[in-house]
Enzyme design. Structure first.
Site, short mmCIF file in Angstrom:
data_model
loop_
_atom_site.label_atom_id
_atom_site.label_comp_id
_atom_site.label_asym_id
_atom_site.label_seq_id
_atom_site.Cartn_x
_atom_site.Cartn_y
_atom_site.Cartn_z
CD GLU A 62 -3.69 -6.53 3.61
OE1 GLU A 62 -3.04 -5.64 3.66
OE2 GLU A 62 -4.01 -7.31 2.50
CD GLU A 66 -2.87 -1.30 2.38
OE1 GLU A 66 -4.26 -1.41 2.24
OE2 GLU A 66 -2.21 -1.39 3.43
#
Length: 281
Positions: free
Chosen positions: A139, A118
């Site tokens: 995730e 990210e």
């Protein structure tokens, strides 16, 4: 300007380029301390008139940033599930980084997952080592979703289907595939990666800072303008923003001086225009 007292990032500046090397053994974990230094670096680079390009790499060829600190995630409060009007602290940090009025380049040689991925997506440009760099958003396998911008930035880069393959599949993406998909800009052999990026960074740093900042704003306008019902961006709005920014930089003495210099150097002649002066490989 000096960049003192960093513990997890080694910083060197030369020729308009700030090179920030993440050095946070054993795996460059994105923890509170590293996030804090990234935020501080963002603010200091923004204020440094001598820096035009921020290049971030890693001291560990096996890890760019492994992922976010799991202990940090476990410490986040769980009693507030409402939609907030303001950005979360990490989202705000990544947006501040993304909107720096300087060019940002990530050099990724190893693993870049979760919060590291990210962070990488907040850069203007990403270059990775073939056969070595790996990207992923694991995730969902842990019962979460990417919470640092991955669900928003990755679809813009690779499209909805591929973003969902990465996010739901929780599998690594190698550098060659990442290049094909648009996750990164180029995948290069390790021995060529830094040479290419260094030349690119120096070329960008040779431009006036106002032109770099305006170019970023104009390109972002193409992505940020409202879309019509068919999902097409409002081109007219983007063109008006581009026109305004063009006129702003044209009004600067540096632009007019450089335009005159290139004419004096022979621009618009066959010999000049056929010259291969801008190669990056």
């Amino acid at each position: 300007m000096p960049y003192p007292d960093y513990q997890l990032i080694r910083i060197a500046t030369a020729g308009g380029v700030c090179r920030a090397t993440i050095d946070h053994p054993p795996i460059n974990l994105l923890d509170v301390a590293l996030i804090g230094e990234i935020e501080r670096l963002t603010a200091e680079v923004a204020a440094d008139d001598d820096v035009r390009v921020l290049l971030v790499d890693s001291a560990d060829p096996d890890f760019f940033i492994a992922h976010a600190d799991v202990a940090l995630i476990l410490d986040l409060p769980t009693d507030d599930t409402a939609l907030h009007d303001e950005l979360s602290p990490f989202h705000a940090a990544m947006e501040n980084f993304r909107t720096l009025p300087k060019a940002t380049i990530a050099v990724i040689e190893g693993i870049c997952r979760g919060g590291g991925s990210e962070f990488a997506m907040a850069f203007d440009m990403r270059y990775a080592a073939l056969g070595k760099a790996r990207f992923g958003q694991p995730e969902v396998a842990l019962g979460l979703i990417p919470g640092g911008g991955g669900t928003q930035r990755l679809p813009q880069l690779v499209g909805r289907g591929r973003a969902l393959e990465v996010i739901l599949g929780c599998m690594d993406v190698d550098a060659a595939t990442a290049e094909t998909w648009g996750y990164i800009d180029r995948a290069l052999p390790t021995e060529k990666l830094r040479r290419f990026v260094d030349k690119l960074a120096m070329r960008i740093a040779s431009a006036p800072p106002e032109a770099i900042a305006a170019a970023k704003r104009a390109v972002d306008a193409a992505l940020d303008c409202p879309a019509d019902r068919a999902g097409r961006a409002d081109l007219a709005t983007g063109l008006r923003i581009e026109d305004q920014l063009f006129r702003q930089v044209l009004s600067r003495p540096a632009a007019r001086e450089r335009l005159q210099e290139v004419i004096d150097a022979g621009a618009q002649t066959r010999d000049f225009e056929l010259g291969d002066r801008r190669r990056t490989d």
